[in-house]
Enzyme design. Structure first.
Site, PDB file in Angstrom:
ATOM      1  N   GLU A 247      32.414 -32.076 -47.046  1.00  0.00           N
ATOM      2  CA  GLU A 247      32.071 -30.854 -46.985  1.00  0.00           C
ATOM      3  C   GLU A 247      32.676 -29.960 -48.152  1.00  0.00           C
ATOM      4  OE1 GLU A 247      31.852 -32.213 -42.377  1.00  0.00           O
ATOM      5  OE2 GLU A 247      33.392 -30.782 -42.813  1.00  0.00           O
TER       6      GLU A 247
ATOM      7  N   HIS B 217      36.672 -33.528 -43.844  1.00  0.00           N
ATOM      8  CA  HIS B 217      35.550 -34.249 -44.035  1.00  0.00           C
ATOM      9  C   HIS B 217      35.355 -34.063 -45.493  1.00  0.00           C
ATOM     10  CE1 HIS B 217      34.731 -33.820 -39.379  1.00  0.00           C
ATOM     11  NE2 HIS B 217      35.171 -34.906 -39.651  1.00  0.00           N
TER      12      HIS B 217
ATOM     13  N   HIS C   9      35.373 -26.247 -42.422  1.00  0.00           N
ATOM     14  CA  HIS C   9      34.632 -27.789 -42.525  1.00  0.00           C
ATOM     15  C   HIS C   9      33.067 -26.910 -42.780  1.00  0.00           C
ATOM     16  CE1 HIS C   9      36.055 -30.633 -40.010  1.00  0.00           C
ATOM     17  NE2 HIS C   9      37.180 -29.689 -39.662  1.00  0.00           N
TER      18      HIS C   9
ATOM     19  N   GLU D 121      32.857 -23.404 -39.531  1.00  0.00           N
ATOM     20  CA  GLU D 121      31.691 -23.962 -40.051  1.00  0.00           C
ATOM     21  C   GLU D 121      30.586 -23.197 -41.181  1.00  0.00           C
ATOM     22  OE1 GLU D 121      32.403 -27.715 -37.787  1.00  0.00           O
ATOM     23  OE2 GLU D 121      31.262 -27.007 -39.832  1.00  0.00           O
TER      24      GLU D 121
HETATM   25  C1  GEM Z   1      33.104 -30.873 -36.184  1.00  0.00           C
HETATM   26  S1  GEM Z   1      33.870 -29.958 -35.007  1.00  0.00           S
HETATM   27  C2  GEM Z   1      33.007 -30.474 -33.543  1.00  0.00           C
HETATM   28  C3  GEM Z   1      33.312 -29.497 -32.506  1.00  0.00           C
HETATM   29  N1  GEM Z   1      32.618 -29.337 -31.641  1.00  0.00           N
HETATM   30  C4  GEM Z   1      32.882 -28.676 -30.398  1.00  0.00           C
HETATM   31  N2  GEM Z   1      31.705 -28.700 -29.580  1.00  0.00           N
HETATM   32  N3  GEM Z   1      33.804 -27.614 -30.449  1.00  0.00           N
HETATM   33  C5  GEM Z   1      33.367 -32.526 -35.940  1.00  0.00           C
HETATM   34  O1  GEM Z   1      34.497 -32.716 -36.599  1.00  0.00           O
HETATM   35  O2  GEM Z   1      32.294 -33.145 -35.636  1.00  0.00           O
HETATM   36  C6  GEM Z   1      33.465 -30.331 -37.447  1.00  0.00           C
HETATM   37  C7  GEM Z   1      32.605 -30.788 -38.337  1.00  0.00           C
HETATM   38  O3  GEM Z   1      32.470 -32.160 -38.900  1.00  0.00           O
HETATM   39  O4  GEM Z   1      32.250 -29.955 -39.337  1.00  0.00           O
HETATM   40 ZN    ZN Z   2      33.583 -31.349 -40.912  1.00  0.00          ZN
END
Ligand code: GEM
Ligand code: ZN
Length: 382
Positions: free
Chosen positions: A177, A174, A266, A342
């Protein structure tokens, strides 16, 4: 005394720039909007330069469409970052009224940059790759191509000898980020230092690193998608050279080399903490993988106050994971420890920093703690 402010000049025609000028007639309150990603409705990332500021005066900037952004609940508790030199970035007073995000700078100089987070430039990326290639034992293993033809570097630290564990880290699927490539820079800094933890790790494992998965989106000031408007972290079940060559390249290399641990790096707009998401919803999830996830989290918590396990995404129910996500797809395909890491656009509220919030520096430092965590786990991965 009445001070007449001179009109401002706004600019975003540069790497990762994103702003649309709505009204500059009032230099005390400039009205702006965030542009959407190319071929997509996603928007949230902003980055622009303002010139003509009056030192000693307050200049307000209003992002009038913030209330319609992709993660519009994320603006509460968020503070924009500013810089006078593009090196030192600091948080500035910011408020969100449900529609517009307004931030204010008490100007110290006649020009300043503003962004959603400290940007990681393409020039810095190119320098990082060249610096990494000079580190003994690190090579540019392969180069992919983005939709617009930008290089996607896959670095390997280690000799690829049979029996070595294969540790993969990819960053910035993304593009908005930017903390993700700051993290990868911190990891490469540690490789360059070649300290005891690095030597311990590389004695039995090779590192496969993709510091920027989405160079087109990053350069274009996107939040979420590649040039084709595709969310790369929803493309891991149907990647194609035509639509998502970035993921197609990474998956092809993973198939060739193998994966024993995967970390997808991310940033998160809403949750003011550093956290991980695992593969608990995968059909192939096992107690072995659950134990490895727990060991990773527990060890990382013991090494840094900039990580925690209380806050994060809701868990996926058994068998209900979205297999289009990198973490889930790679974990399933390679039956390996696989996590999404994250970092916050806001701050890590367990250990807040009022001046910087979460920052490039803290992203780089976190990578060192992650590397030390992985070094303690290599023997357990299989
Ligand atoms: C997230 S990853 C989402 C993961 N969700 C669960 N419940 N494991 C995305 O891609 O939406 C990563 C991000 O965007 O930071
Ligand atoms: Zn992301």
């Amino acid at each position: 005394m009445t001070v007449t402010l001179s009109p401002l000049t706004l600019d975003c025609d540069f790497d990762a720039g994103n702003i649309q000028v709505l009204d500059t007639r009032d230099p005390g309150r400039t009205r702006l909007a965030i542009r959407a990603d190319t071929h997509s409705d996603h928007f949230q990332w902003f980055h622009f330069k303002a010139s003509g500021l009056t030192p000693g005066q307050i200049h307000a900037f209003s992002l009038d469409n913030a209330g319609k952004s992709s993660y519009n609940k994320a603006w509460s508790g968020y503070q924009a970052v500013a810089s006078y030199d593009q090196r030192q970035w600091f948080r500035i007073p910011t408020r969100f009224d449900g529609q517009a995000l307004v931030f204010e700078l008490y100007a110290q100089h006649a020009q300043a940059w503003f962004a959603y987070f400290e940007p990681y430039s393409r020039a810095r990326h190119n320098q990082l790759i060249e610096r990494a290639r000079q580190i003994p034992g690190v090579e540019l293993l392969a180069t992919g191509r983005s939709v617009e033809g930008r290089d996607i570097a896959l670095l390997r630290a280690g000799d690829g000898a049979p029996g070595k564990r294969k540790i993969w880290l990819i960053a910035q699927q993304h593009p908005g980020e930017h903390m993700a490539e700051w993290f990868l820079e911190g990891l490469i800094d540690r490789l360059q230092a070649n300290d005891a933890a690095v030597r311990q790790l590389l004695a039995s494992a090779d590192l496969y690193l993709i510091p920027n998965m989405n160079p087109d989106g990053a350069f274009r000031g996107h939040l979420r998608t590649n040039f084709n408007g595709k969310d790369l972290n929803r493309a891991w079940q149907d990647a194609s050279i035509e639509h998502t060559p970035e993921v197609f390249f990474a998956q092809t290399q993973m198939k060739q080399q193998g994966v024993d641990l995967f970390l997808d790096v991310h940033g998160d707009e809403e949750i003011p903490f550093v956290f991980t998401a695992g593969c608990e919803g995968n059909p192939g999830y096992t107690p072995r993988l659950a134990a490895l996830e727990n060991t990773f989290r527990t060890t990382l918590c013991s090494l840094t106050a900039d990580f925690q396990t209380t806050h994060g995404y809701p868990l996926d129910a058994p068998g209900k994971a979205n297999m289009a996500l990198a973490c889930n797809a790679v974990g399933e395909a390679h039956d390996c420890l696989s996590l999404t890491l994250e970092m916050p656009f806001k701050d890590h509220d367990d250990a807040p920093n009022a001046v910087t919030g979460w920052s490039a520096e803290r992203s780089r430092a976190l990578a060192g703690a992650v590397l030390e965590t992985v070094a303690t786990m290599v023997a357990q991965l299989r």
